[in-house]
Design a protein around this motif. Structure first.
Motif, short mmCIF file in Angstrom:
data_model
loop_
_atom_site.label_atom_id
_atom_site.label_comp_id
_atom_site.label_asym_id
_atom_site.label_seq_id
_atom_site.Cartn_x
_atom_site.Cartn_y
_atom_site.Cartn_z
N PHE A 179 152.70 76.10 -0.54
CA PHE A 179 153.30 75.06 0.66
C PHE A 179 154.30 75.96 1.13
N ASP A 180 154.03 75.60 2.39
CA ASP A 180 154.75 75.52 3.70
C ASP A 180 155.96 73.99 3.24
N PRO A 181 157.20 74.43 3.14
CA PRO A 181 158.41 74.02 2.97
C PRO A 181 158.77 72.60 3.62
N LEU A 182 159.19 73.54 5.45
CA LEU A 182 158.71 72.25 6.62
C LEU A 182 158.27 73.35 7.45
N ASP A 183 157.11 72.06 7.80
CA ASP A 183 155.90 72.64 9.05
C ASP A 183 157.18 71.87 10.05
N GLY A 184 156.70 73.19 11.25
CA GLY A 184 157.27 72.26 12.41
C GLY A 184 158.85 72.48 12.92
N SER A 185 159.21 74.02 12.17
CA SER A 185 160.87 74.32 12.04
C SER A 185 161.87 73.79 13.41
N SER B 69 155.34 80.08 -1.53
CA SER B 69 155.76 79.59 -0.06
C SER B 69 156.13 80.55 1.36
N GLU B 70 156.10 79.30 2.47
CA GLU B 70 156.20 80.55 3.32
C GLU B 70 157.69 81.07 3.38
N GLU B 71 158.89 80.49 2.58
CA GLU B 71 159.72 81.24 2.68
C GLU B 71 160.28 81.96 1.86
N LEU C 177 148.80 80.30 11.78
CA LEU C 177 148.86 79.33 11.40
C LEU C 177 148.01 80.19 10.25
N ARG C 178 149.04 79.81 8.63
CA ARG C 178 148.63 80.68 7.45
C ARG C 178 147.70 80.19 6.73
N LEU C 179 146.62 80.61 6.19
CA LEU C 179 145.69 80.17 5.55
C LEU C 179 146.15 79.95 4.12
N TYR D 285 148.69 77.89 2.98
CA TYR D 285 149.62 76.58 3.21
C TYR D 285 149.91 76.00 3.69
N GLU D 286 148.84 76.39 5.05
CA GLU D 286 149.00 75.59 6.34
C GLU D 286 147.33 75.33 5.77
N CYS D 287 146.42 75.69 6.83
CA CYS D 287 145.23 75.76 6.89
C CYS D 287 144.03 74.97 5.55
MN MN Z 1 153.64 75.58 9.01
#
Ligand code: MN
Ligand code: AHG
Ligand code: MN
Length: 331
Positions: A115-121, A92-94, A276-278, A280-282
């Motif tokens: 996963f990206d737990p929270l996108d747009g934080s 995950s991103e975190e 952007l991250r391949l 867990y986002e893209c």
């Molecule tokens: Mn994000």
């Protein structure tokens, strides 16, 4: 009698289409729905409860300030996966590195989730839509052992399922298992997701373009001329295209999926590989875009065919309505 279909019922019906399905993926999707409900509930309380709103006081591996809700959401999904027993590891991103779950039941599981737990934080503190994005793969390593890095670094074409949860004016979960895209809206009073957006299709040619125009001077000439085209050329409505940029990829993507449009975040000097991250986002959004009839590229090639080499790898992203993505790429 109404025709309400819950997410759970929908997942069960889909599983029946595959007589030899073991039910593991169905249970995993239900685990994701459970975590989504927990995070949705936390998001709705942001600003009321001290442990939810504001900065966590740390940074993630990418040097970005973590918000408390980033960490709360990350933990909610990890807990759901560890309790559910269908996932052998996550990235995950975190989390700087991937996590290989220790328990024997987890080591016997067949799936990994990125996963990206929270996108747009950065939008949390200002009450603007945020979301969770997820991508599911079958592991490559041997079942019964711990998850390995190779399980995480698979091409997007190998995704078994992908989706997102948007905590917006309502909470909606959208997912695909490679057989179309469906959206489910949460009824918060009873805690059930109901099928609200069956068989989602992105219009072939939309009217919206979404880009951080503050970066305009850093864009290459082809992208600058595409944006000038959007700003000056009448589309099918007789007016120029409209600019819309929320700053939460998941919310910008969802709007464009429904209304038709393009989201662009190219490589720029401040983010030479893209922002952007391949993994867990893209990739998950690219899978959904293609399943809905749209396209997703890095400006040159298909996102889903990029071979990942790092967990937090960044790429440029051109995603949305097919004809708009083609035009922005100069095709
Ligand atoms: Mn994000
Ligand atoms: P995250 O909050 O998960 O780090 O993602 C933020 C991303 C994405 O959601 C958004 O579209 C983009 O960053 C916005 O970047 P700019 O502020 O550079 O426009
Ligand atoms: Mn995030």
């Amino acid at each position: 009698m109404s025709q309400l279909v819950t997410l759970h019922e929908f997942i069960v019906r889909k599983q029946r289409d595959f007589p030899f399905a073991s039910g593991e993926l169905s249970r995993l999707l239900n685990d994701i729905a459970l975590a989504a409900k927990i995070v949705s509930n936390d998001v709705r309380k942001a600003g009321l409860v001290d442990h939810i709103l504001g900065a966590q006081g740390g940074q993630n591996v990418q040097g970005e300030d973590q918000q408390k809700l980033d960490v709360v959401a990350d933990q909610a999904f990890i807990n759901a996966f560890q309790n559910g027993g269908e996932v052998c590891g996550i990235a995950s991103e975190e989390n700087d590195d991937f996590l290989a779950f220790e328990s024997q039941s987890a080591q016997n599981a067949n799936y990994v989730v990125l996963f990206d737990p929270l996108d747009g934080s950065s939008n949390i503190d200002v009450n603007v839509s945020i979301g969770t994005i997820f991508s599911i793969y079958r592991r490559l390593s041997t079942c019964g052992t711990k998850a390995e890095r190779q399980d995480m670094l698979q091409q997007g074409t190998a995704q078994v399922a992908a989706g997102y949860v948007l905590y917006g004016s309502s909470t909606i979960l959208v997912y695909t298992t490679g057989n179309g895209v469906n959206g489910f809206t949460l009824d918060p009073a009873i805690g059930e997701f109901f099928l609200s957006h069956p068989d989602m299709q992105i219009p072939e040619n939309g009217r919206l373009y979404s880009v951080n125009e503050g970066n305009l001077n850093d864009f290459d000439p082809q992208l600058r001329s595409y944006l000038a085209y959007c700003q000056t050329t009448a589309n099918q409505t007789g007016k120029p295209y409209s600019g819309r940029y929320i700053g939460s990829l998941v919310a910008d993507f969802h709007r464009n999926l429904i209304k038709g449009g393009i989201y662009i975040y190219p490589a720029v000097p401040s983010a030479p590989q893209g922002r952007l991250r391949l993994l867990y986002e893209c990739n998950p959004l690219a899978f959904i875009a293609e399943q809905a009839g749209g396209l997703a590229t890095d400006g040159k090639k298909r996102i889903l065919e990029i071979q990942p080499t790092e967990l937090h790898q960044r790429v440029g992203l051109y995603i949305g309505s097919k004809k708009m993505v083609e035009k922005a790429m100069g095709l």
